[in-house]
Design a protein around this motif. Structure first.
Motif, PDB file in Angstrom:
ATOM      1  N   ALA A   1       0.825  -1.217   0.000  1.00  0.00           N
ATOM      2  CA  ALA A   1       0.000   0.000   0.000  1.00  0.00           C
ATOM      3  C   ALA A   1       0.858   1.265   0.000  1.00  0.00           C
ATOM      4  O   ALA A   1       0.314   2.365  -0.070  1.00  0.00           O
ATOM      5  CB  ALA A   1      -0.916  -0.003   1.217  1.00  0.00           C
ATOM      6  N   ASP A   2       2.163   1.111   0.120  1.00  0.00           N
ATOM      7  CA  ASP A   2       3.069   2.245   0.314  1.00  0.00           C
ATOM      8  C   ASP A   2       2.563   3.136   1.450  1.00  0.00           C
ATOM      9  O   ASP A   2       2.519   4.369   1.354  1.00  0.00           O
ATOM     10  CB  ASP A   2       3.225   3.056  -0.984  1.00  0.00           C
ATOM     11  CG  ASP A   2       4.356   4.068  -0.884  1.00  0.00           C
ATOM     12  OD1 ASP A   2       5.292   3.830  -0.098  1.00  0.00           O
ATOM     13  OD2 ASP A   2       4.286   5.107  -1.576  1.00  0.00           O
ATOM     14  N   HIS A   3       2.152   2.451   2.525  1.00  0.00           N
ATOM     15  CA  HIS A   3       1.651   3.175   3.693  1.00  0.00           C
ATOM     16  C   HIS A   3       2.106   2.413   4.934  1.00  0.00           C
ATOM     17  O   HIS A   3       1.743   1.246   5.084  1.00  0.00           O
ATOM     18  CB  HIS A   3       0.129   3.292   3.642  1.00  0.00           C
ATOM     19  CG  HIS A   3      -0.380   4.305   4.590  1.00  0.00           C
ATOM     20  ND1 HIS A   3      -0.092   5.645   4.460  1.00  0.00           N
ATOM     21  CD2 HIS A   3      -1.129   4.200   5.716  1.00  0.00           C
ATOM     22  CE1 HIS A   3      -0.662   6.304   5.455  1.00  0.00           C
ATOM     23  NE2 HIS A   3      -1.282   5.455   6.232  1.00  0.00           N
ATOM     24  N   HIS A   4       2.859   3.053   5.803  1.00  0.00           N
ATOM     25  CA  HIS A   4       3.626   2.315   6.799  1.00  0.00           C
ATOM     26  C   HIS A   4       3.215   2.668   8.222  1.00  0.00           C
ATOM     27  O   HIS A   4       2.992   3.837   8.533  1.00  0.00           O
ATOM     28  CB  HIS A   4       5.120   2.582   6.575  1.00  0.00           C
ATOM     29  CG  HIS A   4       5.573   2.163   5.199  1.00  0.00           C
ATOM     30  ND1 HIS A   4       5.532   3.024   4.123  1.00  0.00           N
ATOM     31  CD2 HIS A   4       6.005   0.981   4.720  1.00  0.00           C
ATOM     32  CE1 HIS A   4       5.954   2.376   3.029  1.00  0.00           C
ATOM     33  NE2 HIS A   4       6.245   1.123   3.371  1.00  0.00           N
ATOM     34  N   PRO A   5       3.131   1.646   9.068  1.00  0.00           N
ATOM     35  CA  PRO A   5       2.712   1.886  10.456  1.00  0.00           C
ATOM     36  C   PRO A   5       3.840   2.429  11.329  1.00  0.00           C
ATOM     37  O   PRO A   5       5.020   2.209  11.050  1.00  0.00           O
ATOM     38  CB  PRO A   5       2.303   0.486  10.934  1.00  0.00           C
ATOM     39  CG  PRO A   5       3.175  -0.436  10.136  1.00  0.00           C
ATOM     40  CD  PRO A   5       3.354   0.220   8.794  1.00  0.00           C
TER      41      PRO A   5
ATOM     42  N   LEU B   1      -1.529   4.367  13.364  1.00  0.00           N
ATOM     43  CA  LEU B   1      -1.604   4.724  11.947  1.00  0.00           C
ATOM     44  C   LEU B   1      -1.913   6.207  11.821  1.00  0.00           C
ATOM     45  O   LEU B   1      -2.870   6.714  12.416  1.00  0.00           O
ATOM     46  CB  LEU B   1      -2.699   3.905  11.247  1.00  0.00           C
ATOM     47  CG  LEU B   1      -2.502   2.386  11.257  1.00  0.00           C
ATOM     48  CD1 LEU B   1      -3.692   1.701  10.592  1.00  0.00           C
ATOM     49  CD2 LEU B   1      -1.208   1.992  10.559  1.00  0.00           C
ATOM     50  N   THR B   2      -1.103   6.872  11.048  1.00  0.00           N
ATOM     51  CA  THR B   2      -1.314   8.279  10.721  1.00  0.00           C
ATOM     52  C   THR B   2      -0.655   8.505   9.374  1.00  0.00           C
ATOM     53  O   THR B   2       0.187   7.709   8.946  1.00  0.00           O
ATOM     54  CB  THR B   2      -0.720   9.209  11.805  1.00  0.00           C
ATOM     55  OG1 THR B   2      -1.093  10.560  11.533  1.00  0.00           O
ATOM     56  CG2 THR B   2       0.806   9.111  11.877  1.00  0.00           C
ATOM     57  N   THR B   3      -1.058   9.541   8.690  1.00  0.00           N
ATOM     58  CA  THR B   3      -0.515   9.798   7.349  1.00  0.00           C
ATOM     59  C   THR B   3       0.417  10.987   7.423  1.00  0.00           C
ATOM     60  O   THR B   3      -0.029  12.128   7.619  1.00  0.00           O
ATOM     61  CB  THR B   3      -1.663  10.045   6.349  1.00  0.00           C
ATOM     62  OG1 THR B   3      -2.513   8.900   6.349  1.00  0.00           O
ATOM     63  CG2 THR B   3      -1.116  10.291   4.949  1.00  0.00           C
ATOM     64  N   HIS B   4       1.697  10.723   7.311  1.00  0.00           N
ATOM     65  CA  HIS B   4       2.676  11.798   7.457  1.00  0.00           C
ATOM     66  C   HIS B   4       2.480  12.859   6.378  1.00  0.00           C
ATOM     67  O   HIS B   4       2.597  14.051   6.652  1.00  0.00           O
ATOM     68  CB  HIS B   4       4.088  11.203   7.435  1.00  0.00           C
ATOM     69  CG  HIS B   4       4.255  10.112   8.456  1.00  0.00           C
ATOM     70  ND1 HIS B   4       4.588   8.816   8.139  1.00  0.00           N
ATOM     71  CD2 HIS B   4       4.055  10.120   9.793  1.00  0.00           C
ATOM     72  CE1 HIS B   4       4.611   8.095   9.247  1.00  0.00           C
ATOM     73  NE2 HIS B   4       4.293   8.851  10.262  1.00  0.00           N
ATOM     74  N   ASP B   5       2.133  12.391   5.159  1.00  0.00           N
ATOM     75  CA  ASP B   5       1.943  13.328   4.045  1.00  0.00           C
ATOM     76  C   ASP B   5       0.742  14.253   4.258  1.00  0.00           C
ATOM     77  O   ASP B   5       0.630  15.278   3.590  1.00  0.00           O
ATOM     78  CB  ASP B   5       1.760  12.573   2.721  1.00  0.00           C
ATOM     79  CG  ASP B   5       3.005  11.782   2.315  1.00  0.00           C
ATOM     80  OD1 ASP B   5       4.093  12.045   2.856  1.00  0.00           O
ATOM     81  OD2 ASP B   5       2.884  10.882   1.462  1.00  0.00           O
ATOM     82  N   ALA B   6      -0.185  13.843   5.159  1.00  0.00           N
ATOM     83  CA  ALA B   6      -1.384  14.657   5.419  1.00  0.00           C
ATOM     84  C   ALA B   6      -1.270  15.394   6.754  1.00  0.00           C
ATOM     85  O   ALA B   6      -2.111  16.236   7.059  1.00  0.00           O
ATOM     86  CB  ALA B   6      -2.628  13.784   5.431  1.00  0.00           C
TER      87      ALA B   6
HETATM   88  C1  LIG Z   1       7.241   8.512  -0.871  1.00  0.00           C
HETATM   89  C2  LIG Z   1       6.272   7.606  -0.197  1.00  0.00           C
HETATM   90  O1  LIG Z   1       5.216   7.281  -1.057  1.00  0.00           O
HETATM   91  C3  LIG Z   1       5.696   8.254   1.040  1.00  0.00           C
HETATM   92  O2  LIG Z   1       6.727   8.693   1.884  1.00  0.00           O
HETATM   93  C4  LIG Z   1       4.715   7.372   1.777  1.00  0.00           C
HETATM   94  C5  LIG Z   1       5.350   6.150   2.383  1.00  0.00           C
HETATM   95  N1  LIG Z   1       4.650   5.639   3.552  1.00  0.00           N
HETATM   96  C6  LIG Z   1       3.864   6.434   4.295  1.00  0.00           C
HETATM   97  N2  LIG Z   1       3.354   6.008   5.436  1.00  0.00           N
HETATM   98  C7  LIG Z   1       2.619   6.787   6.224  1.00  0.00           C
HETATM   99  N3  LIG Z   1       2.122   6.307   7.357  1.00  0.00           N
HETATM  100  N4  LIG Z   1       2.363   8.042   5.863  1.00  0.00           N
HETATM  101  C8  LIG Z   1       2.806   8.581   4.744  1.00  0.00           C
HETATM  102  O3  LIG Z   1       2.537   9.746   4.472  1.00  0.00           O
HETATM  103  C9  LIG Z   1       3.588   7.761   3.887  1.00  0.00           C
HETATM  104  N5  LIG Z   1       4.059   8.208   2.732  1.00  0.00           N
END
Ligand SMILES: C[C@H](O)[C@H](O)[C@H]1CNC2=NC(N)=NC(=O)C2=N1
Length: 96
Positions: A56-60, A73-78
């Motif tokens: 999912a390219d989304h990491h805990p 779980l949180t979204t660093h990009d958001a």
């Molecule tokens: C470049 C890559 O797609 C991003 O850094 C992804 C990777 N995994 C991620 N994981 C989480 N939890 N939040 C993110 O914003 C996020 N961004």
């Protein structure tokens, strides 16, 4: 473009479908605690979660001691909670 944070209403609706998770960090994250029989089971779960996360390219953010695993779980990009966290939480729930 950065992914959007959930609104308070969207968050409340999402949490109804995630009864094992609770809101943390003043609404910016969700968390769930897991307990397994031993470290091998806990690490097996972490491995399966890691594979889901990578797909999912989304990491805990997580913490493990022996048979216990705590996942945030949180979204660093958001800068907070997004639909990606909700989607990953649902997938993790299906593992246990
Ligand atoms: C470049 C890559 O797609 C991003 O850094 C992804 C990777 N995994 C991620 N994981 C989480 N939890 N939040 C993110 O914003 C996020 N961004």
């Amino acid at each position: 473009m950065a992914i959007a944070q959930l609104t308070a209403d969207e968050r409340a609706a999402a949490m109804e479908a995630l009864p094992h998770w609770s809101v943390s960090r003043e609404g910016l994250a969700i968390e769930r605690k897991f307990e397994f029989g031993d470290f091998v089971e806990a690490f097996g779960f972490m491995t399966r979660t890691a594979i889901l996360a990578e797909k999912a390219d989304h990491h805990p953010e997580w913490f493990n001691v022996y048979n216990k695993v705590e996942i945030t779980l949180t979204t660093h990009d958001a800068g907070g909670l997004s639909k990606r966290d909700v989607a990953l939480a649902k997938q993790i729930d299906e593992l246990v």
